[in-house]
Scaffold this motif. Sequence first.
Motif, PDB file in Angstrom:
ATOM      1  N   PHE A 288       2.594   5.914 -13.491  1.00 42.93           N
ATOM      2  CA  PHE A 288       1.565   5.621 -14.579  1.00 42.93           C
ATOM      3  C   PHE A 288       1.370   7.186 -14.861  1.00 42.93           C
ATOM      4  O   PHE A 288       0.942   7.375 -16.034  1.00 42.93           O
ATOM      5  N   SER A 289       1.386   8.187 -14.079  1.00 46.52           N
ATOM      6  CA  SER A 289       0.969   9.726 -14.503  1.00 46.52           C
ATOM      7  C   SER A 289       1.977   9.976 -15.483  1.00 46.52           C
ATOM      8  O   SER A 289       1.650  10.944 -16.477  1.00 46.52           O
ATOM      9  N   VAL A 290       3.273   9.871 -15.184  1.00 42.54           N
ATOM     10  CA  VAL A 290       4.199  10.327 -16.322  1.00 42.54           C
ATOM     11  C   VAL A 290       4.285   9.159 -17.268  1.00 42.54           C
ATOM     12  O   VAL A 290       4.308   9.830 -18.556  1.00 42.54           O
ATOM     13  N   ALA A 291       3.881   7.857 -17.301  1.00 44.97           N
ATOM     14  CA  ALA A 291       3.906   7.237 -18.412  1.00 44.97           C
ATOM     15  C   ALA A 291       2.856   7.540 -19.622  1.00 44.97           C
ATOM     16  O   ALA A 291       2.830   7.542 -20.695  1.00 44.97           O
ATOM     17  N   PHE A 292       1.599   7.930 -18.892  1.00 47.68           N
ATOM     18  CA  PHE A 292       0.518   8.492 -19.666  1.00 47.68           C
ATOM     19  C   PHE A 292       0.598   9.981 -20.100  1.00 47.68           C
ATOM     20  O   PHE A 292      -0.499  10.609 -20.644  1.00 47.68           O
ATOM     21  N   GLY A 293       1.574  10.669 -19.592  1.00 48.35           N
ATOM     22  CA  GLY A 293       1.991  11.967 -20.170  1.00 48.35           C
ATOM     23  C   GLY A 293       1.032  12.883 -19.375  1.00 48.35           C
ATOM     24  O   GLY A 293       0.925  14.272 -19.762  1.00 48.35           O
ATOM     25  N   LEU A 294       0.414  12.645 -18.238  1.00 48.15           N
ATOM     26  CA  LEU A 294      -0.403  13.562 -17.558  1.00 48.15           C
ATOM     27  C   LEU A 294       0.310  14.282 -16.387  1.00 48.15           C
ATOM     28  O   LEU A 294       0.048  15.181 -15.933  1.00 48.15           O
ATOM     29  N   GLU A 295       1.823  13.792 -16.180  1.00 46.56           N
ATOM     30  CA  GLU A 295       2.694  14.740 -15.438  1.00 46.56           C
ATOM     31  C   GLU A 295       4.268  14.784 -15.947  1.00 46.56           C
ATOM     32  O   GLU A 295       4.478  13.791 -16.385  1.00 46.56           O
ATOM     33  N   ALA A 296       4.788  15.590 -15.562  1.00 42.36           N
ATOM     34  CA  ALA A 296       6.045  15.938 -15.887  1.00 42.36           C
ATOM     35  C   ALA A 296       6.897  15.105 -15.095  1.00 42.36           C
ATOM     36  O   ALA A 296       6.896  15.090 -13.967  1.00 42.36           O
ATOM     37  N   PHE A 297       8.139  14.707 -15.878  1.00 41.27           N
ATOM     38  CA  PHE A 297       8.979  13.748 -14.909  1.00 41.27           C
ATOM     39  C   PHE A 297      10.146  14.699 -14.398  1.00 41.27           C
ATOM     40  O   PHE A 297      10.905  15.487 -15.063  1.00 41.27           O
TER      41      PHE A 297
ATOM     42  N   MET B 298       0.782  -1.053  -0.106  1.00 35.04           N
ATOM     43  CA  MET B 298      -0.012  -0.041   0.065  1.00 35.04           C
ATOM     44  C   MET B 298       0.901   1.290  -0.021  1.00 35.04           C
ATOM     45  O   MET B 298       0.520   2.303  -0.455  1.00 35.04           O
ATOM     46  N   MET B 299       1.929   1.191   0.612  1.00 27.47           N
ATOM     47  CA  MET B 299       2.884   2.425   0.502  1.00 27.47           C
ATOM     48  C   MET B 299       3.390   2.635  -0.896  1.00 27.47           C
ATOM     49  O   MET B 299       3.777   3.762  -1.252  1.00 27.47           O
ATOM     50  N   LEU B 300       3.335   1.667  -1.773  1.00 28.64           N
ATOM     51  CA  LEU B 300       3.876   1.688  -3.146  1.00 28.64           C
ATOM     52  C   LEU B 300       2.699   2.685  -4.126  1.00 28.64           C
ATOM     53  O   LEU B 300       3.105   2.662  -5.031  1.00 28.64           O
ATOM     54  N   GLU B 301       1.492   2.733  -3.305  1.00 31.84           N
ATOM     55  CA  GLU B 301       0.427   3.155  -3.976  1.00 31.84           C
ATOM     56  C   GLU B 301       0.775   4.536  -5.002  1.00 31.84           C
ATOM     57  O   GLU B 301       0.700   4.781  -6.088  1.00 31.84           O
ATOM     58  N   ASP B 302       1.517   5.494  -4.238  1.00 30.16           N
ATOM     59  CA  ASP B 302       2.088   6.617  -4.711  1.00 30.16           C
ATOM     60  C   ASP B 302       3.104   6.590  -5.810  1.00 30.16           C
ATOM     61  O   ASP B 302       2.989   7.301  -6.640  1.00 30.16           O
ATOM     62  N   VAL B 303       4.061   5.637  -5.527  1.00 30.78           N
ATOM     63  CA  VAL B 303       5.020   5.283  -6.464  1.00 30.78           C
ATOM     64  C   VAL B 303       4.465   4.920  -7.649  1.00 30.78           C
ATOM     65  O   VAL B 303       4.687   5.410  -9.046  1.00 30.78           O
ATOM     66  N   PHE B 304       3.502   4.077  -7.619  1.00 32.31           N
ATOM     67  CA  PHE B 304       2.870   3.569  -9.195  1.00 32.31           C
ATOM     68  C   PHE B 304       1.973   4.386  -9.728  1.00 32.31           C
ATOM     69  O   PHE B 304       1.825   4.663 -10.922  1.00 32.31           O
ATOM     70  N   GLY B 305       1.293   5.397  -8.824  1.00 34.56           N
ATOM     71  CA  GLY B 305       0.455   6.420  -9.189  1.00 34.56           C
ATOM     72  C   GLY B 305       1.374   7.328  -9.891  1.00 34.56           C
ATOM     73  O   GLY B 305       1.066   7.925 -11.339  1.00 34.56           O
TER      74      GLY B 305
END
Length: 110
Positions: free
Chosen positions: A61-70, A51-58
Amino acid sequence: MFVETGQLADIDWADAIVPLLYMGIICSFVGQTVQVLAQKRISATSAGLIMMLEDVFGSVFSVAFGLEAFTAKLVVGGILIMLSIILIEVNFKQILIKNKEQITEKKNSS
């Protein structure tokens, strides 16, 4: 609720109902049900770590889908979360005891 200026009458319920049902049924109900069923099969510590990894995976995926800058902040945050998980999982007491035994064995054999 007290500071919002929007009105419920302003919401286009015809467009909003499908996303609301999806979020309520799939994301909340199914997600929580799968989580509870899976927690029966693993330890509480492992479940907490996953459950601690939820933020990491979020973020991944956000970077992978282009929704957030790396960004560097994103990387540093991910590294801090991963380090905290590693620190929780590693049994330092067992490592220290094992190292002490190995040192003692080397002294006795020489």
